[in-house]
Design an enzyme around this catalytic site. Structure first.
Site, PDB file in Angstrom:
ATOM      1  N   TYR A  62       0.810  -1.219   0.000  1.00 53.32           N
ATOM      2  CA  TYR A  62       0.000   0.000   0.000  1.00 53.32           C
ATOM      3  C   TYR A  62       0.848   1.277   0.000  1.00 53.32           C
ATOM      4  O   TYR A  62       0.918   2.003   0.994  1.00 53.32           O
ATOM      5  CB  TYR A  62      -0.965   0.015   1.192  1.00 53.32           C
ATOM      6  CG  TYR A  62      -1.938  -1.145   1.254  1.00 53.32           C
ATOM      7  CD1 TYR A  62      -2.264  -1.893   0.128  1.00 53.32           C
ATOM      8  CD2 TYR A  62      -2.560  -1.490   2.457  1.00 53.32           C
ATOM      9  CE1 TYR A  62      -3.161  -2.951   0.188  1.00 53.32           C
ATOM     10  CE2 TYR A  62      -3.457  -2.543   2.522  1.00 53.32           C
ATOM     11  CZ  TYR A  62      -3.748  -3.275   1.381  1.00 53.32           C
ATOM     12  OH  TYR A  62      -4.632  -4.314   1.458  1.00 53.32           O
ATOM     13  N   PRO A 216     -15.264  -4.114   3.138  1.00 57.80           N
ATOM     14  CA  PRO A 216     -16.589  -4.361   3.735  1.00 57.80           C
ATOM     15  C   PRO A 216     -17.681  -3.446   3.190  1.00 57.80           C
ATOM     16  O   PRO A 216     -18.870  -3.737   3.362  1.00 57.80           O
ATOM     17  CB  PRO A 216     -16.357  -4.111   5.229  1.00 57.80           C
ATOM     18  CG  PRO A 216     -15.208  -3.153   5.269  1.00 57.80           C
ATOM     19  CD  PRO A 216     -14.317  -3.550   4.127  1.00 57.80           C
ATOM     20  N   LEU A 217     -17.257  -2.358   2.524  1.00 57.09           N
ATOM     21  CA  LEU A 217     -18.252  -1.457   1.914  1.00 57.09           C
ATOM     22  C   LEU A 217     -18.295  -1.657   0.399  1.00 57.09           C
ATOM     23  O   LEU A 217     -18.761  -0.781  -0.339  1.00 57.09           O
ATOM     24  CB  LEU A 217     -17.902   0.006   2.252  1.00 57.09           C
ATOM     25  CG  LEU A 217     -17.855   0.328   3.757  1.00 57.09           C
ATOM     26  CD1 LEU A 217     -17.376   1.757   3.997  1.00 57.09           C
ATOM     27  CD2 LEU A 217     -19.235   0.115   4.397  1.00 57.09           C
ATOM     28  N   GLY A 218     -17.811  -2.806  -0.041  1.00 58.82           N
ATOM     29  CA  GLY A 218     -17.831  -3.065  -1.483  1.00 58.82           C
ATOM     30  C   GLY A 218     -17.054  -2.020  -2.257  1.00 58.82           C
ATOM     31  O   GLY A 218     -17.481  -1.592  -3.328  1.00 58.82           O
ATOM     32  N   ARG A 219     -15.914  -1.578  -1.688  1.00 59.44           N
ATOM     33  CA  ARG A 219     -15.052  -0.540  -2.287  1.00 59.44           C
ATOM     34  C   ARG A 219     -15.766   0.809  -2.429  1.00 59.44           C
ATOM     35  O   ARG A 219     -15.482   1.572  -3.339  1.00 59.44           O
ATOM     36  CB  ARG A 219     -14.516  -0.972  -3.660  1.00 59.44           C
ATOM     37  CG  ARG A 219     -13.688  -2.225  -3.617  1.00 59.44           C
ATOM     38  CD  ARG A 219     -12.977  -2.517  -4.909  1.00 59.44           C
ATOM     39  NE  ARG A 219     -11.897  -3.458  -4.696  1.00 59.44           N
ATOM     40  CZ  ARG A 219     -12.056  -4.771  -4.542  1.00 59.44           C
ATOM     41  NH1 ARG A 219     -13.262  -5.297  -4.615  1.00 59.44           N
ATOM     42  NH2 ARG A 219     -11.032  -5.554  -4.307  1.00 59.44           N
ATOM     43  N   GLY A 220     -16.730   1.056  -1.565  1.00 59.57           N
ATOM     44  CA  GLY A 220     -17.406   2.353  -1.593  1.00 59.57           C
ATOM     45  C   GLY A 220     -18.778   2.289  -2.244  1.00 59.57           C
ATOM     46  O   GLY A 220     -19.502   3.280  -2.282  1.00 59.57           O
ATOM     47  N   LEU A 222     -21.287   0.593  -1.034  1.00 60.76           N
ATOM     48  CA  LEU A 222     -22.245   0.700   0.069  1.00 60.76           C
ATOM     49  C   LEU A 222     -21.976   1.990   0.841  1.00 60.76           C
ATOM     50  O   LEU A 222     -21.501   1.989   1.972  1.00 60.76           O
ATOM     51  CB  LEU A 222     -22.122  -0.532   0.968  1.00 60.76           C
ATOM     52  CG  LEU A 222     -22.755  -1.771   0.333  1.00 60.76           C
ATOM     53  CD1 LEU A 222     -22.143  -3.057   0.862  1.00 60.76           C
ATOM     54  CD2 LEU A 222     -24.260  -1.767   0.528  1.00 60.76           C
TER      55      LEU A 222
HETATM   56  N1  LIG Z   1      -6.384  -8.603   1.426  1.00 59.46           N
HETATM   57  C1  LIG Z   1      -6.601  -7.975   0.293  1.00 59.46           C
HETATM   58  O1  LIG Z   1      -6.182  -8.400  -0.774  1.00 59.46           O
HETATM   59  C2  LIG Z   1      -7.364  -6.686   0.329  1.00 59.46           C
HETATM   60  C3  LIG Z   1      -7.974  -6.169  -0.827  1.00 59.46           C
HETATM   61  C4  LIG Z   1      -8.648  -4.954  -0.737  1.00 59.46           C
HETATM   62  C5  LIG Z   1      -8.741  -4.289   0.493  1.00 59.46           C
HETATM   63  N2  LIG Z   1      -8.148  -4.832   1.593  1.00 59.46           N
HETATM   64  C6  LIG Z   1      -8.221  -4.168   2.917  1.00 59.46           C
HETATM   65  O2  LIG Z   1      -9.551  -3.732   3.136  1.00 59.46           O
HETATM   66  C7  LIG Z   1      -9.539  -2.344   3.459  1.00 59.46           C
HETATM   67  C8  LIG Z   1     -10.802  -1.684   2.971  1.00 59.46           C
HETATM   68  O3  LIG Z   1     -10.938  -1.860   1.572  1.00 59.46           O
HETATM   69  P1  LIG Z   1     -11.292  -0.687   0.569  1.00 59.46           P
HETATM   70  O4  LIG Z   1     -10.856   0.627   1.120  1.00 59.46           O
HETATM   71  O5  LIG Z   1     -10.798  -1.111  -0.755  1.00 59.46           O
HETATM   72  O6  LIG Z   1     -12.874  -0.761   0.459  1.00 59.46           O
HETATM   73  P2  LIG Z   1     -14.085  -0.380   1.425  1.00 59.46           P
HETATM   74  O7  LIG Z   1     -13.618  -0.232   2.816  1.00 59.46           O
HETATM   75  O8  LIG Z   1     -15.151  -1.350   1.122  1.00 59.46           O
HETATM   76  O9  LIG Z   1     -14.567   1.026   0.841  1.00 59.46           O
HETATM   77  C9  LIG Z   1     -13.748   2.147   0.870  1.00 59.46           C
HETATM   78  C10 LIG Z   1     -14.465   3.270   0.136  1.00 59.46           C
HETATM   79  O10 LIG Z   1     -15.636   3.610   0.854  1.00 59.46           O
HETATM   80  C11 LIG Z   1     -15.641   4.990   1.114  1.00 59.46           C
HETATM   81  N3  LIG Z   1     -16.188   5.166   2.470  1.00 59.46           N
HETATM   82  C12 LIG Z   1     -15.681   4.680   3.631  1.00 59.46           C
HETATM   83  N4  LIG Z   1     -16.480   5.014   4.652  1.00 59.46           N
HETATM   84  C13 LIG Z   1     -17.486   5.743   4.135  1.00 59.46           C
HETATM   85  C14 LIG Z   1     -18.620   6.394   4.708  1.00 59.46           C
HETATM   86  N5  LIG Z   1     -18.874   6.333   6.000  1.00 59.46           N
HETATM   87  N6  LIG Z   1     -19.451   7.065   3.873  1.00 59.46           N
HETATM   88  C15 LIG Z   1     -19.210   7.117   2.534  1.00 59.46           C
HETATM   89  N7  LIG Z   1     -18.174   6.519   1.950  1.00 59.46           N
HETATM   90  C16 LIG Z   1     -17.312   5.846   2.750  1.00 59.46           C
HETATM   91  C17 LIG Z   1     -14.219   5.463   1.034  1.00 59.46           C
HETATM   92  O11 LIG Z   1     -14.241   6.799   0.590  1.00 59.46           O
HETATM   93  P3  LIG Z   1     -12.995   7.809   0.677  1.00 59.46           P
HETATM   94  O12 LIG Z   1     -11.878   7.138  -0.055  1.00 59.46           O
HETATM   95  O13 LIG Z   1     -13.493   8.991  -0.009  1.00 59.46           O
HETATM   96  O14 LIG Z   1     -12.670   8.009   2.106  1.00 59.46           O
HETATM   97  C18 LIG Z   1     -13.644   4.532  -0.015  1.00 59.46           C
HETATM   98  O15 LIG Z   1     -13.846   5.025  -1.302  1.00 59.46           O
HETATM   99  C19 LIG Z   1      -8.259  -1.808   2.799  1.00 59.46           C
HETATM  100  O16 LIG Z   1      -7.791  -0.631   3.400  1.00 59.46           O
HETATM  101  C20 LIG Z   1      -7.313  -2.947   3.020  1.00 59.46           C
HETATM  102  O17 LIG Z   1      -6.784  -2.846   4.319  1.00 59.46           O
HETATM  103  C21 LIG Z   1      -7.477  -6.002   1.533  1.00 59.46           C
END
Ligand SMILES: NC(=O)c1ccc[n+]([C@@H]2O[C@H](COP(=O)([O-])OP(=O)(O)OC[C@H]3O[C@@H](n4cnc5c(N)ncnc54)[C@H](OP(=O)(O)O)[C@@H]3O)[C@@H](O)[C@H]2O)c1
Length: 361
Positions: A62, A216-220, A222
């Site tokens: 990252y 957990p938010l489906g990459r944003g 949700l």
């Molecule tokens: N093991 C793996 O291969 C793998 C793969 C992917 C992810 N991950 C882990 O999972 C974590 C989370 O994944 P992710 O960031 O890809 O997806 P996510 O948590 O499902 O969604 C993140 C997105 O949701 C938005 N968001 C977060 N909280 C919000 C709220 N309260 N209201 C509105 N929008 C909101 C964020 O916006 P903003 O950006 O504008 O803040 C961002 O665009 C990563 O940081 C990583 O640690 C692991």
């Protein structure tokens, strides 16, 4: 208002940590658009500590996350208050630049990667060390042997596996205990519940392994922002204009559910969830999505990612959102009966989710 954290045990007899963690990917890698400025990144880490959101999830993949953490630990002296998870397995190219989609989980690389992460973060131990992606040539038993030695040396406290199949997990656990697996799991990404996801959830439950839900938010998807405008919610300004699609946002370029042709349909699906959240729980769609996951069992942890303090606070407030059994069922039904347009990941990544490794020769 302070929200008492939901505290859960990680795996069999593991440490007690907040079920609601914080995924740091977006404050290091420009996956969904620009990374915030340094002062904002530091502020978001400060806020996470202040709230009690101290289960942090990063990776050597990252961007400069691990260096950022070293600076923050030096500045605050608070390393011991963070339950720190990082990952390895993606091979870094020349000059430390990450080359995605090449993996190495050999014995030697596992040891080397761990030392690099310890050095980068300026710490002498990692609380939870994950294999990020297994490679095609190393049997998981070899990787686990290296991890078990790192654990015996005190360099890592717990072992985790990310994006593996049930078969890989079963083989791994014969060599050393696995505290957690990290698959994708969300209201609209429930493969781990069934054969499509190698019944990984059931396997974890049988073996006493915690499930840490990536994306957990489906990459944003949700979120309150999704589909409400032409936004990809990529602006990083605290109250910035979210109506502009950041050209660096990979979702708008390659994640099928976020492509222009699928957006309106998917926004309408999310709008139904948003209505449920507002009318029945008086919460946001993101909070409802996180609460739904946490309702799945005491072995579930979530690591939502964000680049904004206000989303971090909003997500943390999910600690106070509790769903009844009936509400959980209604939401599940709603997700099961609403078809999203497009897959969660592009075709070329689909085989990254539940990986097997080579058999021992
Ligand atoms: N093991 C793996 O291969 C793998 C793969 C992917 C992810 N991950 C882990 O999972 C974590 C989370 O994944 P992710 O960031 O890809 O997806 P996510 O948590 O499902 O969604 C993140 C997105 O949701 C938005 N968001 C977060 N909280 C919000 C709220 N309260 N209201 C509105 N929008 C909101 C964020 O916006 P903003 O950006 O504008 O803040 C961002 O665009 C990563 O940081 C990583 O640690 C692991």
């Amino acid at each position: 208002m302070a929200h008492a954290p939901i505290i859960r045990t990680l795996g069999k007899n593991g440490p007690k940590i907040p079920a609601l963690g914080f995924g740091l990917m977006l404050i290091g890698a420009p996956a969904y658009g620009a990374v915030p400025q340094d002062k904002d990144r530091s502020a978001i880490l400060d806020k996470a500590l202040e709230l009690g959101a101290t289960f942090w999830d990063t990776s050597d993949l990252y961007g400069d996350n691990e260096e950022l953490l070293r600076q923050w630990f030096q500045k605050t002296g608070k390393r011991d208050q963070i339950f720190l998870a990082t990952k390895f397995g993606y091979v870094k190219g020349e000059g430390g630049k990450t080359m995605q989609f090449q993996f190495d989980t050999s014995y030697e690389y596992t040891k080397k990667a761990c030392q690099s992460s310890l050095d980068a973060m300026g710490t002498d131990y990692i609380d939870l060390y994950y294999v990020h992606q297994v490679d095609n040539v190393t049997p998981i038993e070899e990787t686990m042997r290296a991890l078990a030695e790192l654990q015996a040396d005190g360099k890592i406290r717990h072992i985790g596996l990310s994006m593996v199949s049930s078969t890989t997990l079963r083989r791994a656990i014969k060599i050393a205990p696995v505290a957690a697996v990290q698959p994708e799991y969300s209201l609209f990404g429930r493969e781990i519940e069934g054969p499509e996801g190698t019944d990984l959830l059931a396997t974890c439950r049988e073996l006493g392994v915690a499930v840490v839900c990536a994306t957990p938010l489906g990459r944003g998807l949700l979120s309150s922002d999704f589909g409400s405008t032409s936004s990809s919610s990529s602006s990083t300004a605290e109250d910035g204009d979210t109506t502009k699609v950041d050209p660096a946002d990979l979702r708008a370029k390659m994640m099928p559910r976020f492509l222009a042709e699928n957006r309106a349909h998917n926004a309408a699906v999310v709008a139904k969830i948003r209505e449920f959240a507002a009318e029945k729980k008086g919460c946001s769609v993101s909070q409802l999505a996180l609460a739904w996951l946490l309702k799945q069992g005491d072995d579930i942890f979530v690591i939502p990612g964000t680049r904004r303090v206000r989303y971090l606070e909003e997500n943390w407030a999910t600690n106070s959102v509790e769903l009844s059994d009936e509400e959980e069922k209604q939401l599940r039904h709603s997700a099961q009966t609403s078809e999203l347009a497009g897959e969660a990941l592009p075709e070329q990544f689909m085989d990254h989710k539940f990986r097997n490794t080579k058999e021992i020769s």
